[in-house]
Design an enzyme around this catalytic site. Structure first.
Site, PDB file in Angstrom:
ATOM      1  N   ARG A  63      -8.958  -8.868   3.482  1.00 38.38           N
ATOM      2  CA  ARG A  63      -7.937  -8.255   4.351  1.00 38.38           C
ATOM      3  C   ARG A  63      -8.125  -6.740   4.412  1.00 38.38           C
ATOM      4  O   ARG A  63      -8.078  -6.125   5.478  1.00 38.38           O
ATOM      5  CB  ARG A  63      -6.552  -8.605   3.809  1.00 38.38           C
ATOM      6  CG  ARG A  63      -5.356  -7.992   4.553  1.00 38.38           C
ATOM      7  CD  ARG A  63      -4.084  -8.370   3.791  1.00 38.38           C
ATOM      8  NE  ARG A  63      -2.855  -8.034   4.507  1.00 38.38           N
ATOM      9  CZ  ARG A  63      -2.152  -6.923   4.322  1.00 38.38           C
ATOM     10  NH1 ARG A  63      -2.590  -6.000   3.473  1.00 38.38           N
ATOM     11  NH2 ARG A  63      -1.026  -6.720   4.991  1.00 38.38           N
ATOM     12  N   HIS A  97       0.274  -3.297  10.959  1.00 36.24           N
ATOM     13  CA  HIS A  97       1.364  -4.082  11.553  1.00 36.24           C
ATOM     14  C   HIS A  97       1.642  -3.694  13.012  1.00 36.24           C
ATOM     15  O   HIS A  97       2.773  -3.515  13.430  1.00 36.24           O
ATOM     16  CB  HIS A  97       2.644  -3.967  10.691  1.00 36.24           C
ATOM     17  CG  HIS A  97       2.413  -4.399   9.289  1.00 36.24           C
ATOM     18  ND1 HIS A  97       2.213  -5.721   8.944  1.00 36.24           N
ATOM     19  CD2 HIS A  97       2.286  -3.688   8.138  1.00 36.24           C
ATOM     20  CE1 HIS A  97       1.991  -5.798   7.639  1.00 36.24           C
ATOM     21  NE2 HIS A  97       2.030  -4.583   7.137  1.00 36.24           N
ATOM     22  N   GLN A 118       0.841  -1.194   0.000  1.00 37.95           N
ATOM     23  CA  GLN A 118       0.000   0.000   0.000  1.00 37.95           C
ATOM     24  C   GLN A 118       0.876   1.244   0.000  1.00 37.95           C
ATOM     25  O   GLN A 118       1.892   1.306   0.671  1.00 37.95           O
ATOM     26  CB  GLN A 118      -0.862  -0.035   1.260  1.00 37.95           C
ATOM     27  CG  GLN A 118      -2.070   0.855   1.217  1.00 37.95           C
ATOM     28  CD  GLN A 118      -3.090   0.465   2.274  1.00 37.95           C
ATOM     29  OE1 GLN A 118      -3.185  -0.684   2.660  1.00 37.95           O
ATOM     30  NE2 GLN A 118      -3.859   1.429   2.740  1.00 37.95           N
ATOM     31  N   SER A 125       4.473  -6.258   2.847  1.00 37.52           N
ATOM     32  CA  SER A 125       3.137  -6.195   3.442  1.00 37.52           C
ATOM     33  C   SER A 125       2.097  -6.806   2.495  1.00 37.52           C
ATOM     34  O   SER A 125       2.159  -7.990   2.180  1.00 37.52           O
ATOM     35  CB  SER A 125       2.809  -4.744   3.813  1.00 37.52           C
ATOM     36  OG  SER A 125       1.623  -4.671   4.564  1.00 37.52           O
ATOM     37  N   LEU A 126       1.169  -6.004   1.989  1.00 38.55           N
ATOM     38  CA  LEU A 126       0.180  -6.472   1.021  1.00 38.55           C
ATOM     39  C   LEU A 126       0.851  -7.233  -0.127  1.00 38.55           C
ATOM     40  O   LEU A 126       0.320  -8.220  -0.650  1.00 38.55           O
ATOM     41  CB  LEU A 126      -0.587  -5.264   0.468  1.00 38.55           C
ATOM     42  CG  LEU A 126      -1.230  -5.422  -0.911  1.00 38.55           C
ATOM     43  CD1 LEU A 126      -2.462  -6.288  -0.804  1.00 38.55           C
ATOM     44  CD2 LEU A 126      -1.560  -4.083  -1.519  1.00 38.55           C
ATOM     45  N   GLN A 143       1.140 -11.786  10.009  1.00 42.68           N
ATOM     46  CA  GLN A 143       1.692 -10.568   9.398  1.00 42.68           C
ATOM     47  C   GLN A 143       0.899  -9.314   9.750  1.00 42.68           C
ATOM     48  O   GLN A 143       1.453  -8.222   9.846  1.00 42.68           O
ATOM     49  CB  GLN A 143       1.727 -10.764   7.872  1.00 42.68           C
ATOM     50  CG  GLN A 143       2.480  -9.684   7.117  1.00 42.68           C
ATOM     51  CD  GLN A 143       1.754  -9.278   5.843  1.00 42.68           C
ATOM     52  OE1 GLN A 143       0.635  -8.785   5.904  1.00 42.68           O
ATOM     53  NE2 GLN A 143       2.400  -9.493   4.719  1.00 42.68           N
TER      54      GLN A 143
END
Length: 292
Positions: free
Chosen positions: A114, A197, A10, A89-90, A245
């Site tokens: 998500r 996170h 992102q 991440s994503l 995660q």
């Protein structure tokens, strides 16, 4: 030469993303239209001509970046033969699809679930993130640990001297003050929807039980996952790490170092922007890093 393919998260989005692919490739057009059907709305309209504000919504941003990344890689055809993958991440979902661990359809459904779960968690608790520049990782960790009456944790280890912290609004304000007092060059609040996170994403973890029910296969190459920066091929381990995660740190610096130690010399970033290329060069200047 070992080839690593990496995928952004992102923040890499921009208005117009993917439009050239859609218009020039029948395969890309087919996949984008399939995505519109799966999501139940025309995400392509927002990707190709939406405002920055529309694109910044977590529920739009995450599937948009995922689609641009995965479709870009698929359209490379025979040139897309990674020997290892990783995503920030994503981007880990994109990495798993391109490595064959997850189908395009299931990957998109999970990314959307998500995104919705994270958006809901963000709305439940006012929270934010900040980029800390110019402090050793250990110092950032020490300062975060000293804030015991609030939430302030290291979220993204992006490159040496660049860590993003995440937590409650007041926790991040305290953290920024302490980081600057300790000699940080910058402590920059980020325009994000919430504390990704961090422990504040715990409600989203519960909602992401869909990961357990999805079919994961053994990938064609190791996938270096954010939570431990290590290569994984076991579908059950991959699932467990994907769920973890959400509240764990993104260990990008450590992931890239481990990929290089395991033989990676050439990194290809698939997706919008060139953020990961810049980070990789800061982590190890001896490797090549480029976009498609």
């Amino acid at each position: 030469m070992m080839k690593a393919f990496v995928f952004p998260g992102q923040g890499a989005q921009f208005s117009g993303m993917g439009k050239d692919l859609y218009e020039s490739s029948p395969l890309a057009k087919e996949l984008f239209e399939k995505a519109n059907d799966i999501l139940g709305y025309r995400i392509t309209d927002i990707m190709f001509s939406g405002t920055d504000e529309e694109l910044r919504q977590t529920k739009v941003t995450q599937p948009a970046v995922f689609l641009h990344s995965v479709i870009s890689a698929i359209c490379m055809g025979e040139d897309c033969k990674p020997e290892m993958t990783a995503g920030h991440s994503l981007g880990e979902f994109s990495a798993l699809v391109v490595a064959g661990a997850l189908s395009f359809e299931d990957g998109l459904k999970l990314v959307y679930a998500r995104a919705m779960a994270m958006q809901k968690a963000c709305e439940a608790t006012p929270s934010t993130m900040a980029a800390i520049l110019g402090l050793p990782d250990e110092k950032v960790e020490e300062i975060c640990a000293s804030i015991t009456d609030d939430v302030c944790v290291p979220a993204n280890y992006n490159s040496p001297g660049q860590i993003v912290i995440s937590g409650s609004v007041s926790g991040i304000e305290k953290g920024c003050e302490l980081m600057k007092a300790a000699g940080a060059k910058r402590a920059l609040p980020l325009k994000v929807g919430g504390a990704f996170h961090s422990p504040l994403m715990e409600p989203a973890k519960i909602e992401l039980a869909a990961i357990e029910a999805s079919e994961f296969k053994t990938p064609v190459c190791p996938v270096y996952q954010n939570v431990d920066a290590l290569p994984h091929t076991d579908p059950q381990e991959i699932k467990k790490n994907l769920i973890a995660q959400l509240t764990a740190s993104v260990r990008w610096t450590q992931s890239v170092k481990n990929m290089v130690a395991d033989g990676a010399t050439d990194f290809t970033e698939c997706g919008p922007g060139a953020v990961l290329q810049g980070l990789i060069k800061k982590i190890d200047s001896t490797v090549t890093a480029h976009g498609i």
